[in-house]
Design a protein around this motif. Sequence first.
Motif, PDB file in Angstrom:
ATOM      1  N   ALA A 276      22.781   4.896 -27.748  1.00  0.00           N
ATOM      2  CA  ALA A 276      23.992   5.359 -27.058  1.00  0.00           C
ATOM      3  C   ALA A 276      24.767   4.156 -26.539  1.00  0.00           C
ATOM      4  N   LEU A 277      26.048   4.381 -26.248  1.00  0.00           N
ATOM      5  CA  LEU A 277      26.950   3.299 -25.864  1.00  0.00           C
ATOM      6  C   LEU A 277      27.669   3.618 -24.554  1.00  0.00           C
ATOM      7  N   VAL A 278      27.747   2.603 -23.684  1.00  0.00           N
ATOM      8  CA  VAL A 278      28.623   2.636 -22.513  1.00  0.00           C
ATOM      9  C   VAL A 278      29.618   1.495 -22.691  1.00  0.00           C
TER      10      VAL A 278
ATOM     11  N   PHE B  13      25.719   5.554 -13.180  1.00  0.00           N
ATOM     12  CA  PHE B  13      26.041   6.939 -13.551  1.00  0.00           C
ATOM     13  C   PHE B  13      25.991   7.123 -15.068  1.00  0.00           C
ATOM     14  N   ALA B  14      26.610   6.210 -15.810  1.00  0.00           N
ATOM     15  CA  ALA B  14      26.706   6.376 -17.254  1.00  0.00           C
ATOM     16  C   ALA B  14      25.341   6.254 -17.924  1.00  0.00           C
TER      17      ALA B  14
ATOM     18  N   VAL C 287      25.261  -1.312 -23.052  1.00  0.00           N
ATOM     19  CA  VAL C 287      26.331  -1.370 -22.060  1.00  0.00           C
ATOM     20  C   VAL C 287      27.167  -2.610 -22.340  1.00  0.00           C
ATOM     21  N   CYS C 288      28.461  -2.422 -22.573  1.00  0.00           N
ATOM     22  CA  CYS C 288      29.348  -3.553 -22.824  1.00  0.00           C
ATOM     23  C   CYS C 288      30.171  -3.858 -21.582  1.00  0.00           C
ATOM     24  N   LEU C 289      29.978  -5.075 -21.048  1.00  0.00           N
ATOM     25  CA  LEU C 289      30.763  -5.569 -19.918  1.00  0.00           C
ATOM     26  C   LEU C 289      31.366  -6.929 -20.259  1.00  0.00           C
ATOM     27  N   LEU C 290      31.580  -7.168 -21.526  1.00  0.00           N
ATOM     28  CA  LEU C 290      32.101  -8.455 -21.976  1.00  0.00           C
ATOM     29  C   LEU C 290      33.583  -8.596 -21.662  1.00  0.00           C
TER      30      LEU C 290
END
Length: 308
Positions: free
Chosen positions: A217-219, A101-102, A191-194
């Motif tokens: 852009a950032l998620v 979605f993002a 995309v940050c999932l850390l």
Amino acid sequence: MKIVYKSEVARGQQWAAWLAQHAPDIRFHLWPDTGDDEPVDFLVAWQPPENIAHHFPHLKALFSVGAGADQFDYAALPADLPVVRMIEPGLTQGMVEYITFAVLALHRGMPRYLHQQQQREWLAHACPLASTRRIGVMGLGELGQAALRQLRSLGFDCGGWSRTPHEIDGVACWHGQAQLAGFLARTDILVCLLPLTETTRGLLNSDLFSQLPAGAALVQAGRGPQLNHTDLLAALENGQLQAAILDVTDPEPLPATHPLWQHPGVWITPHIASQTQVESAASALLENIRRWQHGAPMHGVIERNRGY
């Protein structure tokens, strides 16, 4: 076999009902009830009680109710106590849905269109094909790899970065500090999932943003303390970043007067990207307990020296 659950009561009651049906040999208690004098074998919690060794001197493992385990104060836990994070398909699927979605919202410029709607403006903007949009995911564990598989299926040009090397079909991978700049230079939507560790705390800052292509852009769906809010606002104001979607902040929630609430290029969601599902989470817990009973390694055991 005895389990004590210390978290949201309503969810704990659902876990209790599921386990009573599928594992009647396990006694499941909701904190502060710990049952009879028989020792507690496993604690399931978001935050354990203070002086955990006093309350549970015979504890075999501490299970987190969520995907992360950085909320624990490891200095207060027995050094030899296994800590296990939640790995379950419902949680993974929820994160895949949120990241998809993002990324799609940023790819199609939806924050801009929402702002235009609020201003009663009717103005179209060009949008490139997904195949020309370069997505970069930081964190290549279970959640990161699942998100990348979905993004690849939509045609995005996908890359990934993590602390250690990975090989993922159809995904260009970078690893370590030495390769971070190369990864960032080719990333249009980051995309940050850390997980939260000492090395990732404050990582999303002006230095990192400056290495992204202008207008990126950032998620942010990792952990709140990873993001420097002041640096994010500056990057949005100078055009280095065009938009950001944040599911985590520090603190949570942000103060009512914080400028990120009102920024036209920012969407904020209240830490809802992914939530454990009752049946699949209880099933994952039961599988790990059965593995422990049979002497097999449990899934999701934290390596304390790495922080995840």
